[in-house]
Scaffold this motif. Structure first.
Motif, short mmCIF file in Angstrom:
data_model
loop_
_atom_site.label_atom_id
_atom_site.label_comp_id
_atom_site.label_asym_id
_atom_site.label_seq_id
_atom_site.Cartn_x
_atom_site.Cartn_y
_atom_site.Cartn_z
N ALA A 70 14.82 3.60 3.24
CA ALA A 70 13.54 3.40 2.40
C ALA A 70 12.60 4.20 2.43
N PRO A 71 12.63 5.50 1.50
CA PRO A 71 11.49 6.37 1.74
C PRO A 71 10.19 6.07 1.35
N VAL B 188 9.65 -7.66 3.06
CA VAL B 188 9.65 -9.00 2.58
C VAL B 188 10.84 -9.71 2.39
N LEU B 189 11.73 -8.92 1.71
CA LEU B 189 13.06 -9.46 1.50
C LEU B 189 13.82 -9.88 2.72
N MET B 190 13.81 -8.86 3.65
CA MET B 190 14.38 -9.38 5.05
C MET B 190 13.72 -10.72 5.52
N THR B 191 12.44 -10.86 5.61
CA THR B 191 11.81 -12.25 5.86
C THR B 191 12.46 -13.28 5.07
N ALA B 192 12.31 -13.10 3.51
CA ALA B 192 13.07 -14.40 2.82
C ALA B 192 14.56 -14.60 3.25
N ALA B 193 15.43 -13.37 3.51
CA ALA B 193 16.67 -13.58 3.66
C ALA B 193 16.75 -14.29 4.84
N TYR B 194 15.98 -14.00 6.15
CA TYR B 194 16.12 -14.75 7.47
C TYR B 194 15.81 -16.34 7.10
N LEU B 195 15.00 -16.66 6.31
CA LEU B 195 14.79 -17.91 6.19
C LEU B 195 15.82 -18.65 5.36
N ALA B 196 16.34 -17.77 4.33
CA ALA B 196 17.34 -18.56 3.36
C ALA B 196 18.78 -18.74 4.31
N VAL B 197 18.88 -17.76 5.35
CA VAL B 197 19.99 -18.00 6.01
C VAL B 197 19.86 -19.05 7.07
N ALA C 44 8.36 0.73 -0.76
CA ALA C 44 9.69 0.58 -0.66
C ALA C 44 10.08 -0.16 0.54
N LEU C 45 9.38 0.40 1.73
CA LEU C 45 9.72 -0.27 2.86
C LEU C 45 8.93 -1.72 2.96
N LEU C 46 7.77 -1.81 2.33
CA LEU C 46 7.15 -3.31 2.46
C LEU C 46 8.15 -4.33 1.79
N ILE C 47 8.73 -3.60 0.45
CA ILE C 47 9.54 -4.45 -0.17
C ILE C 47 10.59 -5.02 0.55
N LEU C 48 11.29 -4.07 1.26
CA LEU C 48 12.31 -4.23 2.17
C LEU C 48 12.03 -5.37 3.38
N ALA D 279 19.69 -4.02 -4.20
CA ALA D 279 20.24 -3.45 -2.80
C ALA D 279 19.46 -3.96 -1.49
N ALA D 280 18.25 -3.88 -1.58
CA ALA D 280 17.45 -4.30 -0.44
C ALA D 280 17.72 -5.92 -0.38
N ALA D 281 17.88 -6.64 -1.23
CA ALA D 281 18.17 -8.00 -1.18
C ALA D 281 19.46 -8.06 -0.41
N SER D 282 20.57 -7.36 -0.90
CA SER D 282 21.85 -7.37 -0.15
C SER D 282 21.89 -7.23 1.24
#
Length: 156
Positions: free
Chosen positions: A30-31, A48-57, A42-46, A107-110
């Motif tokens: 994530a340049p 945020v999506l990582m946090t949301a993914a942790y909650l979803a899982v 790009a890193l901030l978006i990644l 891609a970041a969500a995946s």
């Protein structure tokens, strides 16, 4: 599950740790600047999506756990992380406009979903291990992660 199988599954922690180091400490995944984003967006978006993914899982784990008992969970987690990790830099370097942003976010969500699923599964596997064995797995995984990170970092 035999100890031998659990040992090999825990080796994946080293790959995850190396991925985290590469994704968060370099511009490879994530340049911080490029065609689509400036100043680390790009890193901030990644993140945020990582946090949301942790909650979803975690929410999904209430219904579908344990994930570690299903071989398909490993394949799904690996496929999500690999596809997302490869597509993020492609989107950031070769695509433009809304298409590039859309591909990067997908891609970041995946990668984030695969990342979260891996962490849940390793937690499930570790919960059955004795503390001393967990410590040895951590040492081996961190060593593997740092070696893999430096190999990737010094690649041209």
């Amino acid at each position: 599950m035999t100890d031998r199988v659990a040992d090999w599954r825990l080796l994946g922690l080293g790959f995850w740790q190396a991925w985290q180091i590469v994704a968060m400490c370099t511009d490879i995944v994530a340049p911080t600047s490029g065609k689509l984003f400036d100043q680390g967006n790009a890193l901030l978006i990644l993140l945020v999506l990582m946090t949301a993914a942790y909650l979803a899982v975690v929410v999904a784990s209430r219904r579908y756990a344990p994930f570690a008992g299903r071989g398909s969970s490993y394949v799904l987690a690996a496929a999500l992380m690999a596809a997302g990790t490869l597509a993020m830099p492609v989107a950031l370097h070769f695509l433009e406009g809304i298409v590039g942003i859309g591909v990067f976010v997908m891609a970041a969500a995946s990668a984030s979903l695969g990342n979260a699923l891996l962490l849940i599964m390793w937690g499930e596997l570790w919960s059955a291990l004795a503390t001393g064995r967990v410590g040895r797995h951590l040492y081996a995984s961190y060593t593997f992660a740092f070696v893999l990170f430096f190999l990737i970092y010094f690649m041209p």
